[in-house]
Design a protein around this motif. Sequence first.
Motif, PDB file in Angstrom:
ATOM      1  N   ARG A 189      40.505  40.986  63.893  1.00 13.19           N
ATOM      2  CA  ARG A 189      39.694  40.696  65.012  1.00 13.19           C
ATOM      3  C   ARG A 189      40.537  41.238  66.523  1.00 13.19           C
ATOM      4  NH1 ARG A 189      40.687  38.691  69.583  1.00 13.19           N
ATOM      5  NH2 ARG A 189      38.606  36.792  70.384  1.00 13.19           N
ATOM      6  N   SER A 190      41.504  41.867  66.841  1.00 14.58           N
ATOM      7  CA  SER A 190      42.750  42.307  67.111  1.00 14.58           C
ATOM      8  C   SER A 190      41.634  43.712  67.909  1.00 14.58           C
ATOM      9  CB  SER A 190      43.735  42.037  67.600  1.00 14.58           C
ATOM     10  OG  SER A 190      43.914  40.519  67.324  1.00 14.58           O
ATOM     11  N   LEU A 191      42.027  44.396  66.350  1.00 17.12           N
ATOM     12  CA  LEU A 191      41.460  45.512  66.318  1.00 17.12           C
ATOM     13  C   LEU A 191      40.216  46.020  66.571  1.00 17.12           C
ATOM     14  CD1 LEU A 191      43.680  46.959  63.046  1.00 17.12           C
ATOM     15  CD2 LEU A 191      44.101  47.374  65.367  1.00 17.12           C
ATOM     16  N   TYR A 192      39.147  45.552  66.435  1.00 17.41           N
ATOM     17  CA  TYR A 192      38.166  45.430  66.275  1.00 17.41           C
ATOM     18  C   TYR A 192      37.873  45.332  67.801  1.00 17.41           C
ATOM     19  CZ  TYR A 192      36.770  44.964  61.405  1.00 17.41           C
ATOM     20  OH  TYR A 192      37.100  45.555  59.909  1.00 17.41           O
ATOM     21  N   THR A 193      38.135  44.003  68.743  1.00 18.72           N
ATOM     22  CA  THR A 193      37.605  43.977  69.685  1.00 18.72           C
ATOM     23  C   THR A 193      38.350  44.849  70.899  1.00 18.72           C
ATOM     24  OG1 THR A 193      37.814  41.271  69.358  1.00 18.72           O
ATOM     25  CG2 THR A 193      38.192  42.359  72.152  1.00 18.72           C
ATOM     26  N   ALA A 194      39.551  45.301  70.498  1.00 15.26           N
ATOM     27  CA  ALA A 194      40.588  46.792  70.932  1.00 15.26           C
ATOM     28  C   ALA A 194      39.376  47.832  70.921  1.00 15.26           C
ATOM     29  CB  ALA A 194      41.896  46.993  70.839  1.00 15.26           C
ATOM     30  N   PHE A 195      39.511  48.059  70.256  1.00 14.40           N
ATOM     31  CA  PHE A 195      38.025  49.203  69.823  1.00 14.40           C
ATOM     32  C   PHE A 195      36.867  49.720  69.943  1.00 14.40           C
ATOM     33  CE2 PHE A 195      35.280  51.782  67.076  1.00 14.40           C
ATOM     34  CZ  PHE A 195      36.032  53.288  67.201  1.00 14.40           C
ATOM     35  N   THR A 196      36.488  48.404  70.250  1.00 14.55           N
ATOM     36  CA  THR A 196      34.996  48.095  71.135  1.00 14.55           C
ATOM     37  C   THR A 196      34.859  48.452  72.488  1.00 14.55           C
ATOM     38  OG1 THR A 196      34.164  46.218  69.252  1.00 14.55           O
ATOM     39  CG2 THR A 196      32.832  47.012  71.683  1.00 14.55           C
ATOM     40  N   VAL A 197      35.948  47.706  72.885  1.00 17.68           N
ATOM     41  CA  VAL A 197      36.168  47.763  74.615  1.00 17.68           C
ATOM     42  C   VAL A 197      36.721  49.856  75.250  1.00 17.68           C
ATOM     43  CG1 VAL A 197      37.757  47.021  76.935  1.00 17.68           C
ATOM     44  CG2 VAL A 197      36.514  45.446  74.690  1.00 17.68           C
ATOM     45  N   PHE A 198      37.535  49.773  73.950  1.00 15.56           N
ATOM     46  CA  PHE A 198      38.111  51.244  73.992  1.00 15.56           C
ATOM     47  C   PHE A 198      37.035  52.215  74.296  1.00 15.56           C
ATOM     48  CE2 PHE A 198      38.748  54.976  71.783  1.00 15.56           C
ATOM     49  CZ  PHE A 198      40.551  55.411  72.565  1.00 15.56           C
ATOM     50  N   ILE A 199      35.836  52.197  73.111  1.00 11.51           N
ATOM     51  CA  ILE A 199      34.716  53.165  73.038  1.00 11.51           C
ATOM     52  C   ILE A 199      34.340  53.428  74.338  1.00 11.51           C
ATOM     53  CG2 ILE A 199      32.713  53.847  72.145  1.00 11.51           C
ATOM     54  CD1 ILE A 199      34.742  55.129  70.055  1.00 11.51           C
ATOM     55  N   ALA A 200      33.748  52.200  74.607  1.00  9.91           N
ATOM     56  CA  ALA A 200      32.698  52.271  76.225  1.00  9.91           C
ATOM     57  C   ALA A 200      33.967  52.338  77.447  1.00  9.91           C
ATOM     58  CB  ALA A 200      32.767  50.180  76.512  1.00  9.91           C
ATOM     59  N   ALA A 201      35.176  52.296  77.378  1.00  8.00           N
ATOM     60  CA  ALA A 201      35.839  53.176  78.856  1.00  8.00           C
ATOM     61  C   ALA A 201      36.114  54.647  78.962  1.00  8.00           C
ATOM     62  CB  ALA A 201      37.496  51.899  78.642  1.00  8.00           C
ATOM     63  N   PHE A 202      35.897  54.349  77.227  1.00  6.92           N
ATOM     64  CA  PHE A 202      36.378  55.879  77.038  1.00  6.92           C
ATOM     65  C   PHE A 202      34.861  56.717  77.319  1.00  6.92           C
ATOM     66  CE2 PHE A 202      36.127  60.072  73.938  1.00  6.92           C
ATOM     67  CZ  PHE A 202      37.162  59.981  73.961  1.00  6.92           C
ATOM     68  N   PHE A 203      34.137  56.545  77.063  1.00  3.51           N
ATOM     69  CA  PHE A 203      32.389  57.243  76.911  1.00  3.51           C
ATOM     70  C   PHE A 203      32.348  57.788  78.292  1.00  3.51           C
ATOM     71  CE2 PHE A 203      32.114  57.243  72.261  1.00  3.51           C
ATOM     72  CZ  PHE A 203      31.395  58.575  71.979  1.00  3.51           C
ATOM     73  N   LEU A 204      32.651  56.342  79.319  1.00  2.95           N
ATOM     74  CA  LEU A 204      33.003  55.924  81.195  1.00  2.95           C
ATOM     75  C   LEU A 204      33.740  57.236  81.298  1.00  2.95           C
ATOM     76  CD1 LEU A 204      33.405  51.870  82.123  1.00  2.95           C
ATOM     77  CD2 LEU A 204      31.433  53.826  82.557  1.00  2.95           C
TER      78      LEU A 204
END
Length: 301
Positions: free
Chosen positions: A233-248
């Motif tokens: 759960r922690s990894l999925y949440t972190a990865f989802t938000v990370f992808i959004a921030a990375f593409f920003l």
Amino acid sequence: MHFKKEFDFVKLSKYAYIFSIALTIAGIIALAAFGLNYGVDFQAGSNVDVKLSKTLTKADIEPVLDKIGIAKDATISPGENRMGIRFTKVLTEDQDEQLKAALLKLDGKSSMEVNTVDPEMAKELGRNAIYSVLISCIGIIIYVSIRFEWRFAVAAIIALLHDAFMVVAVFSIFRLEVSLTFIVAVLTIIGYSINDTIVIFDRIRENLRFGKQKTREDLTNLLNHSVNQMLMRSLYTAFTVFIAAFFLFLFGGESIKMFSLAMVIGLIFGAYSSIFIASPLWLFFKHKQKPNRKAVKPSKA
């Protein structure tokens, strides 16, 4: 209480502590030697944002600034159809007009926006940034202490300070610009990190209710089991938000680039600290409460 074989996060946390301590020392050295690369928000001066219809280079702009007499105070950051010029001194109204006229000669369709911060305002912004971080940490201590217990609160705050300092350290080491958006990013990271930590702490608390932990090994197994339960759960949440921030960071405008980069760095450390810093710290404090003891054998009559 016994659990099946799972990832031993308590054992791995020893290496995580070594890594975090090494990076903390490097950050302290960088801060002591170089400080932070403050943007115009925290440093008196003028920041000129120029929108262009054609590409201009530093070589095109430098003679213009030299003619006005402001070249030595300027840092030029060219970009595609945009150019940023940062001045360590506040430009006068006459210098603003001269610069605008000179840029129009180079590019008749250019437009210019000037943001100015005086010394007193820069100091006040710096103080308010520190206060905002401190107040948020105090609020978190109160909330976690009421909902859980003080051991969880202390572990959570140490992990939050770790996350915030890691972002500051990276920005100091690589001389990245610190502006108001950076402070917003740090506060956002604190909010994300405490959420991730609370989820793991909540599972630890739930598991504590379903058994008696008599030894340190029992507590260690319980923590490892709790973190393993919440790991994906922690990894999925972190990865989802990370992808959004990375593409920003990749495709966002220049004004949010440092915000996005700080978020990317903070999200990585936030997920890392929840698992390898906050949880093992709670275990350390809990061990002090429940010392290791062997089962007492019944005495013979």
